[in-house]
Design a protein around this motif. Structure first.
Motif, PDB file in Angstrom:
ATOM      1  N   GLN A  30       7.344 -14.238   1.134  1.00  0.00           N
ATOM      2  CA  GLN A  30       6.544 -13.517   2.120  1.00  0.00           C
ATOM      3  C   GLN A  30       6.535 -12.005   1.887  1.00  0.00           C
ATOM      4  OE1 GLN A  30       7.854 -13.345   6.326  1.00  0.00           O
ATOM      5  NE2 GLN A  30       5.894 -14.299   6.841  1.00  0.00           N
ATOM      6  N   LEU A  57      11.385 -16.260   3.498  1.00  0.00           N
ATOM      7  CA  LEU A  57      11.599 -15.053   4.292  1.00  0.00           C
ATOM      8  C   LEU A  57      12.057 -13.864   3.447  1.00  0.00           C
ATOM      9  CD1 LEU A  57      13.347 -16.539   7.471  1.00  0.00           C
ATOM     10  CD2 LEU A  57      10.953 -15.837   7.206  1.00  0.00           C
ATOM     11  N   ASN A 105       4.568 -20.160   8.298  1.00  0.00           N
ATOM     12  CA  ASN A 105       5.612 -19.966   7.294  1.00  0.00           C
ATOM     13  C   ASN A 105       5.551 -21.106   6.282  1.00  0.00           C
ATOM     14  OD1 ASN A 105       7.450 -17.639   8.503  1.00  0.00           O
ATOM     15  ND2 ASN A 105       6.956 -19.023  10.181  1.00  0.00           N
TER      16      ASN A 105
END
Length: 370
Positions: free
Chosen positions: A360, A356, A309
């Motif tokens: 992404q 998030l 991440n």
């Protein structure tokens, strides 16, 4: 009859074709799935946050080494790593795919950040300043104009409705975003270079491009009169060598891998350039600095969540507005260290949310459309 193994060794285009074998002379290639580049970029983002804390609390410029503060060196590191990765992306993709990926990576999260500053941060600061929101939507720079004027990466207006005010560093909500415009220009530069086959066939054209970029920076005072001291040109000339330095490492990566021996040589050459050459030594050291960061990524432990991440971009774009909002509430009185800690704690949830909820998903959608 010829067996399959013999045929595969001889036929062009097969994995065993000698022309397709890596030309690695020493060291190991960077493992794209097992490195700590995300963690290093997060550290660089936090270096920028720390450097900006000095300005925002009114404590001066902070530590400076060879004409760059910590934030400047962090940006140089960002550009070096980007130069390496982006050059690989360009050389491995068609132009349209490359540009789609670059736009998807940088633009959506940037636009969301502009909206968050205009719709959340600025109204809070305006209310603190005026005890109401009366006039907020009409006061120059209006919230709508702050978004529209800056939406193409070039930052024209740093304030929103006269905020932030009453702080040590007034009139600027985000002093980090200016670099994104120049980073995207570097993306376009590599897009152009990648259209020429000789840039892919030999590393030396990229070396020539890098040397030219350093020469331009070294002779900027002579060039400035011909471009009317254009500030954008000056900033681009300062940053392009760091980006192309990473590109140089990439084009040599099949011949020169990452090793402690190479890192030792790179460290010596970087130190010699930075310490020994005034004015352009930092830029000349760019390939060696990029090599060092890439080598460090092969052994520096990284939290597993950070490996998968990449929250560094979100941390970079949200840190400054978070710091300014803290300053609006008087946190600049806490001093640099406590202020930095508070800003870090407040920034990370936004960085995680950006990754998030925006970065992404958009990147996954862009990859599916290829």
């Amino acid at each position: 009859m010829l067996n399959r193994e013999f045929i595969e060794k001889q036929l062009p285009g097969t994995a065993q074709d000698p022309r397709n074998r890596p030309l690695m002379r020493f060291g190991k290639p960077l493992d794209p799935r097992n490195n700590s580049l995300n963690f290093i970029r997060l550290i660089l983002s936090l270096m920028v946050l720390f450097a900006h804390s000095f300005y925002i609390v009114g404590a001066g410029n902070g530590p400076i080494f060879k004409d760059e503060n910590l934030g400047g060196w962090a940006v140089a590191g960002f550009f070096g790593i980007s130069g390496y990765l982006i050059t690989g992306s360009r050389f491995n993709n068609r132009l349209g795919v490359y540009l789609m990926h670059r736009v998807a990576r940088i633009i959506p999260a940037f636009l969301v950040c502009l909206v968050v500053m205009a719709a959340v941060f600025a109204p809070i600061a305006y209310y603190v300043q005026h005890s109401s929101l009366h006039g907020f939507f009409q006061t120059p720079t209006t919230p709508a104009n702050s978004i529209f004027a800056n939406m193409f990466l070039k930052i024209h207006n740093y304030d929103i409705a006269g905020t932030p005010a009453g702080v040590p560093y007034p009139g600027a909500w985000n002093g980090s975003l200016w670099t994104l415009y120049f980073e995207f220009l570097c993306y376009l530069l590599v897009a152009v270079l990648g259209t020429f086959a000789f840039f892919k066939k030999s590393p030396w054209p990229m070396v020539a491009a890098f040397v030219l970029s350093v020469a331009i920076w070294a002779n900027l005072e002579r060039i400035d009169p011909y471009i009317q001291n254009n500030a954008d040109f000056n900033l681009l000339a300062r940053l392009v060598p760091f980006f192309l330095g990473g590109a140089v490492v990439k084009v040599f990566s099949k011949r020169i891998g990452l090793s402690w021996q190479g890192a030792t040589v790179a460290a010596v050459l970087a130190a010699a350039a930075i310490l020994g050459l005034e004015g352009f030594g930092n830029q000349l050291a760019a390939p060696f600095l990029a090599y060092l960061l890439l080598w460090i990524s092969t052994w520096l432990p990284s939290p597993k969540l950070v490996m998968t991440n990449d929250v560094s971009y979100g941390a970079y774009v949200y840190a400054f507005p978070v710091q300014q909002l803290l300053a609006v509430f008087g946190a600049y009185h806490w001093g640099v260290w406590w202020f930095t800690l508070a800003a870090f704690i407040a920034t990370m949830p936004l960085a995680i949310a950006s990754w998030l909820a925006v970065e992404q998903p958009i990147m996954r959608l862009a990859r599916r459309r290829v």
